[in-house]
Write a protein that holds these residues in place. Structure first.
Motif, PDB file in Angstrom:
ATOM      1  N   ILE A  18       0.845  -1.298  -0.041  1.00 27.21           N
ATOM      2  CA  ILE A  18       0.142   0.304   0.109  1.00 27.21           C
ATOM      3  C   ILE A  18       1.062   1.339   0.009  1.00 27.21           C
ATOM      4  O   ILE A  18       0.735   2.243  -0.777  1.00 27.21           O
ATOM      5  N   HIS A  19       1.957   1.176   0.831  1.00 28.22           N
ATOM      6  CA  HIS A  19       2.946   2.496   0.802  1.00 28.22           C
ATOM      7  C   HIS A  19       3.514   2.687  -0.308  1.00 28.22           C
ATOM      8  O   HIS A  19       3.642   3.925  -0.767  1.00 28.22           O
ATOM      9  N   LEU A  20       3.797   1.642  -1.077  1.00 33.27           N
ATOM     10  CA  LEU A  20       4.817   1.786  -2.223  1.00 33.27           C
ATOM     11  C   LEU A  20       3.965   2.336  -3.440  1.00 33.27           C
ATOM     12  O   LEU A  20       4.418   2.726  -4.467  1.00 33.27           O
ATOM     13  N   VAL A  21       2.493   2.063  -3.411  1.00 35.40           N
ATOM     14  CA  VAL A  21       1.572   2.288  -4.665  1.00 35.40           C
ATOM     15  C   VAL A  21       0.747   3.774  -4.202  1.00 35.40           C
ATOM     16  O   VAL A  21       0.213   4.131  -5.004  1.00 35.40           O
ATOM     17  N   ALA A  22       0.641   3.903  -2.765  1.00 34.51           N
ATOM     18  CA  ALA A  22      -0.340   5.085  -2.684  1.00 34.51           C
ATOM     19  C   ALA A  22      -0.017   6.400  -3.226  1.00 34.51           C
ATOM     20  O   ALA A  22      -1.031   7.113  -3.249  1.00 34.51           O
ATOM     21  N   LYS A  23       1.128   6.709  -3.489  1.00 37.70           N
ATOM     22  CA  LYS A  23       1.639   8.061  -3.824  1.00 37.70           C
ATOM     23  C   LYS A  23       1.777   8.153  -5.371  1.00 37.70           C
ATOM     24  O   LYS A  23       2.062   9.339  -5.561  1.00 37.70           O
ATOM     25  N   ILE A  24       1.608   7.314  -5.902  1.00 38.97           N
ATOM     26  CA  ILE A  24       1.761   7.142  -7.249  1.00 38.97           C
ATOM     27  C   ILE A  24       0.852   8.213  -8.090  1.00 38.97           C
ATOM     28  O   ILE A  24       1.435   9.063  -9.093  1.00 38.97           O
ATOM     29  N   ALA A  52       9.473   5.949   0.816  1.00 42.83           N
ATOM     30  CA  ALA A  52       9.887   5.365  -0.395  1.00 42.83           C
ATOM     31  C   ALA A  52       8.711   5.313  -1.478  1.00 42.83           C
ATOM     32  O   ALA A  52       9.019   5.685  -2.710  1.00 42.83           O
ATOM     33  N   GLY A  53       7.549   5.280  -1.192  1.00 41.50           N
ATOM     34  CA  GLY A  53       6.394   5.405  -1.961  1.00 41.50           C
ATOM     35  C   GLY A  53       6.286   6.884  -2.667  1.00 41.50           C
ATOM     36  O   GLY A  53       5.636   6.810  -3.752  1.00 41.50           O
ATOM     37  N   GLY A  54       6.781   7.768  -1.922  1.00 38.50           N
ATOM     38  CA  GLY A  54       6.751   9.063  -2.359  1.00 38.50           C
ATOM     39  C   GLY A  54       8.220   9.472  -3.517  1.00 38.50           C
ATOM     40  O   GLY A  54       8.032  10.493  -3.966  1.00 38.50           O
ATOM     41  N   THR A  55       9.207   8.849  -2.806  1.00 36.05           N
ATOM     42  CA  THR A  55      10.235   9.125  -3.523  1.00 36.05           C
ATOM     43  C   THR A  55      10.582   8.425  -4.715  1.00 36.05           C
ATOM     44  O   THR A  55      10.946   8.966  -5.792  1.00 36.05           O
ATOM     45  N   PHE A  56      10.466   7.036  -4.930  1.00 35.50           N
ATOM     46  CA  PHE A  56      10.879   6.493  -5.975  1.00 35.50           C
ATOM     47  C   PHE A  56      10.141   6.634  -7.176  1.00 35.50           C
ATOM     48  O   PHE A  56      10.688   6.845  -8.472  1.00 35.50           O
ATOM     49  N   PRO A  57       8.854   7.320  -7.391  1.00 36.44           N
ATOM     50  CA  PRO A  57       8.099   7.652  -8.687  1.00 36.44           C
ATOM     51  C   PRO A  57       8.428   8.852  -9.134  1.00 36.44           C
ATOM     52  O   PRO A  57       8.646   9.280 -10.321  1.00 36.44           O
ATOM     53  N   LYS A  58       9.409   9.718  -8.230  1.00 31.41           N
ATOM     54  CA  LYS A  58      10.008  11.113  -8.829  1.00 31.41           C
ATOM     55  C   LYS A  58      11.067  10.828  -9.931  1.00 31.41           C
ATOM     56  O   LYS A  58      10.857  11.654 -10.930  1.00 31.41           O
ATOM     57  N   TRP A  59      11.655   9.873  -9.861  1.00 31.07           N
ATOM     58  CA  TRP A  59      12.804   9.902 -11.009  1.00 31.07           C
ATOM     59  C   TRP A  59      11.951   9.471 -12.027  1.00 31.07           C
ATOM     60  O   TRP A  59      12.535  10.047 -13.127  1.00 31.07           O
ATOM     61  N   PHE A  60      11.051   8.547 -12.276  1.00 30.17           N
ATOM     62  CA  PHE A  60      10.309   8.298 -13.632  1.00 30.17           C
ATOM     63  C   PHE A  60       9.603   9.342 -13.840  1.00 30.17           C
ATOM     64  O   PHE A  60       9.289   9.742 -14.824  1.00 30.17           O
ATOM     65  N   VAL A  61       8.942  10.124 -12.907  1.00 29.71           N
ATOM     66  CA  VAL A  61       7.965  11.296 -13.416  1.00 29.71           C
ATOM     67  C   VAL A  61       8.951  12.274 -14.165  1.00 29.71           C
ATOM     68  O   VAL A  61       8.542  12.709 -15.322  1.00 29.71           O
ATOM     69  N   THR A  65      -8.926  -0.691  -6.406  1.00 30.83           N
ATOM     70  CA  THR A  65      -8.836  -2.054  -6.591  1.00 30.83           C
ATOM     71  C   THR A  65      -8.132  -2.722  -5.526  1.00 30.83           C
ATOM     72  O   THR A  65      -8.268  -4.104  -5.166  1.00 30.83           O
ATOM     73  N   TYR A  66      -7.118  -1.923  -4.535  1.00 30.23           N
ATOM     74  CA  TYR A  66      -6.413  -2.326  -3.625  1.00 30.23           C
ATOM     75  C   TYR A  66      -6.287  -1.475  -2.417  1.00 30.23           C
ATOM     76  O   TYR A  66      -6.454  -2.264  -1.380  1.00 30.23           O
ATOM     77  N   ILE A  67      -6.257  -0.332  -2.522  1.00 33.59           N
ATOM     78  CA  ILE A  67      -5.697   0.442  -1.207  1.00 33.59           C
ATOM     79  C   ILE A  67      -7.243   0.450  -0.403  1.00 33.59           C
ATOM     80  O   ILE A  67      -6.859   0.166   1.087  1.00 33.59           O
ATOM     81  N   ILE A  68      -8.104   0.796  -0.996  1.00 31.35           N
ATOM     82  CA  ILE A  68      -9.451   0.915  -0.049  1.00 31.35           C
ATOM     83  C   ILE A  68      -9.649  -0.422   0.437  1.00 31.35           C
ATOM     84  O   ILE A  68      -9.816  -0.536   1.979  1.00 31.35           O
TER      85      ILE A  68
END
Length: 545
Positions: free
Chosen positions: A308-314, A446-455, A523-526
């Motif tokens: 949840i943490h890894l996908v929540a901030k995408i 990490a959920g908020g950090t790792f997407p930034k590089w891809f963004v 589909t997953y978080i809620i």
């Protein structure tokens, strides 16, 4: 961040498991989840209390839960936690915000990348958090044994940097390694202090008011971060200080002030605040704490929380990483941005306080889940604001609209921050409180950090920009893949050209992030978050036998 700290987290019910139908004070199902792991940490006294039926059990069975008000001790604990989180927020604001901003005109992107290493200790503190939880002086206290020396070191470092920073900043390209080392070590010691403070938060407040721990973190950490980032940059700006008739604040003077604050708080903590006595039964070796971390990570529901943490901030990644940069690129002034944030800041503090009250009880994730949809809505609004951003000077009406949008967006972010922090506090085991909190916050950050590089890479990849140069009355189009960055625009200007953006990749990346975020949410978080918060606290605790 808004920092994602370490910055960016109130947490907990005690580690007393709820009794099963036989009144044994342990969860049979949980006992079988991990081989070799005993899920109950009950002492004999705790077993008697559990058998007697605490308020926590009444809440679980649907009975009325009595919520007590803040006691004098709780109020003192809240003030202390706010101050301790404030002290760690100051170095983070400098290393992650204001110093890179001041250096960006003098360094190449590779050199700025080198300085960016200074933020890494805050994301890697899980590696040494078991040491902080295991080694301490009983006469001083488990948490004070680390908080006091770390704050003395941080204060001394800021004082040392204040006397040398002007020389380093005048010629940063030749001092980049020294600057990186100084601020990396500053963040390292602040991160170590954060581990101890997170652990102390679990025992400093009464059980009924533990939800206020995340409010303390919100108020303290954000205050220190914004003071060192937005507020300092505004007071360090000649345009801003001239406009408002106030003295210019130098980085040297700012560091000296906070070193004095750090020393004063540390001395007061040493002589005027006593920490509760630790039971010898609570002592754990470093190896035991590391094994406990591994046992926690093997729990199925902990793994679900990590996902949840890894996908929540995408869904928020493009808005958080790029929108403010696009506003500055469109012509929003530094002083205007500072005013907007200064107005937004007290609103965040008020929201954090009331969200903590909302997060009390057995459903702390409720505000966190409810804030998802409006926050995604603001992520949809952000590209529209950038697309229709007016040509400077900005009218008062549009500036007021930006302030309202900033305040409401921060409202949803703060609600989520406090809500998830309340859940972390609720499930963390006070015996390894600092390490447990660090574990959960590491994956949340990490959920908020790792997407930034891809963004950021995606924005460049989808952007089509050219450098147009006029020669002898004819317009030449020069291929310039770097025309979307400050460096590329500067190179284009050097040859007498002008960068023209035909397609801005920000819009495509924003759409992708929001769509992925919405899919993950429904589909997953809620469904998973509702199931996780329904688990008894004992299911989140382990003890190596």
């Amino acid at each position: 961040m808004a920092v994602s700290t370490s910055l960016d987290s109130v947490r907990v019910t005690p580690r007393t498991p709820r009794p099963d139908s036989n009144g044994n004070g342990r969860d049979k199902e949980a006992d079988g989840e991990v081989d070799g792991v005993e899920m109950s940490l009950l002492s004999e006294e705790e077993r008697r209390r559990a058998a007697a039926g605490l308020e926590d059990e009444m809440t679980l069975l649907g009975g009325p839960a009595v919520k007590k008000g803040l006691t004098k001790q709780d109020r003192a604990g809240i003030v202390l936690l706010c101050v301790l989180y404030l002290i760690q927020g100051v170095p983070l604001g400098l290393a992650l915000g204001s110093v890179p901003f001041l250096l960006r005109e003098h360094l190449s992107y590779s050199q700025l990348g080198t300085f960016a290493l200074s933020s890494y200790p805050y994301s890697l503190k899980l590696l040494w958090s078991p040491i902080v939880d295991s080694i301490f002086f009983r006469s001083i206290g488990r948490r004070k044994s680390w908080i006091i020396p770390m704050q003395l070191i941080v204060g001394s470092q800021m004082l040392y940097i204040s006397y040398n920073v002007q020389t380093l900043m005048d010629d940063p390209s030749n001092h980049i390694n020294q600057l990186t080392f100084l601020f990396t070590s500053l963040v390292f010691f602040s991160a170590t202090q954060d581990i101890a403070v997170d652990g102390w938060a679990l025992t400093l407040l009464s059980h009924d008011n533990l939800s206020y721990a995340s409010t303390c973190q919100t108020i303290g950490l954000n205050t220190g971060y914004f003071a060192s980032f937005t507020v300092f940059l505004a007071l360090n700006s000649e345009a801003f200080t001239s406009k408002w008739g106030i003295p210019l604040l130098t980085l040297s003077a700012y560091l000296k002030f906070w070193s004095l604050v750090c020393f004063t708080v540390t001395i007061g903590l040493l002589f005027f605040k006593k920490e509760g006595k630790e039971s010898e039964e609570d002592d754990m070796s470093i190896g035991t704490v590391y094994r406990t971390i591994w046992a926690i990570c093997k729990l199925k529901h902990v793994q679900q929380l990590i996902i949840i943490h890894l996908v929540a901030k995408i869904g928020f990644a493009a808005n958080d990483a790029v929108t403010s940069l696009k506003m500055v690129e469109k012509g929003l002034g530094r002083e205007d941005l500072a005013i907007a944030v200064l107005i937004d800041f007290p609103c965040q503090m008020i929201v954090g306080w009331y969200t903590a009250r909302w997060s009390r009880g057995d459903r702390p994730l409720r505000p966190w889940v409810w804030a998802f949809i409006p926050r995604l809505g603001f992520c949809v609004l952000a590209p529209l604001i950038i697309y229709y951003f007016p040509t400077p000077p900005i009218s008062n009406g549009f500036f007021i609209f930006l302030i309202i949008q900033t305040v409401l967006g921060s409202f949803t972010s703060t609600v989520q921050f406090v809500g998830i922090s309340a859940f972390h506090t609720r499930i963390s085991d006070p015996l390894i409180g600092g390490t447990y909190m660090t574990l959960l916050n590491t994956f949340s950050n990490a959920g908020g950090t790792f997407p930034k590089w891809f963004v950021l890479k995606g924005v460049d990849m989808f952007t089509v920009a050219t450098c147009r140069v006029k020669e002898a009355g004819e317009e030449l189009i020069v291929s310039a893949s770097e025309c979307s960055s400050d460096h590329g625009r500067a190179q284009c200007a050097d040859i007498g050209g002008e960068c023209v953006t035909e397609t801005d990749g920000f819009y495509a990346v924003s759409a992708i992030c929001v769509i992925l975020g919405a899919i993950a949410l429904f589909t997953y978080i809620i469904p998973k978050s509702r199931a996780l918060q329904a688990l008894p606290t004992s299911r989140w605790h382990v003890k190596i036998t």
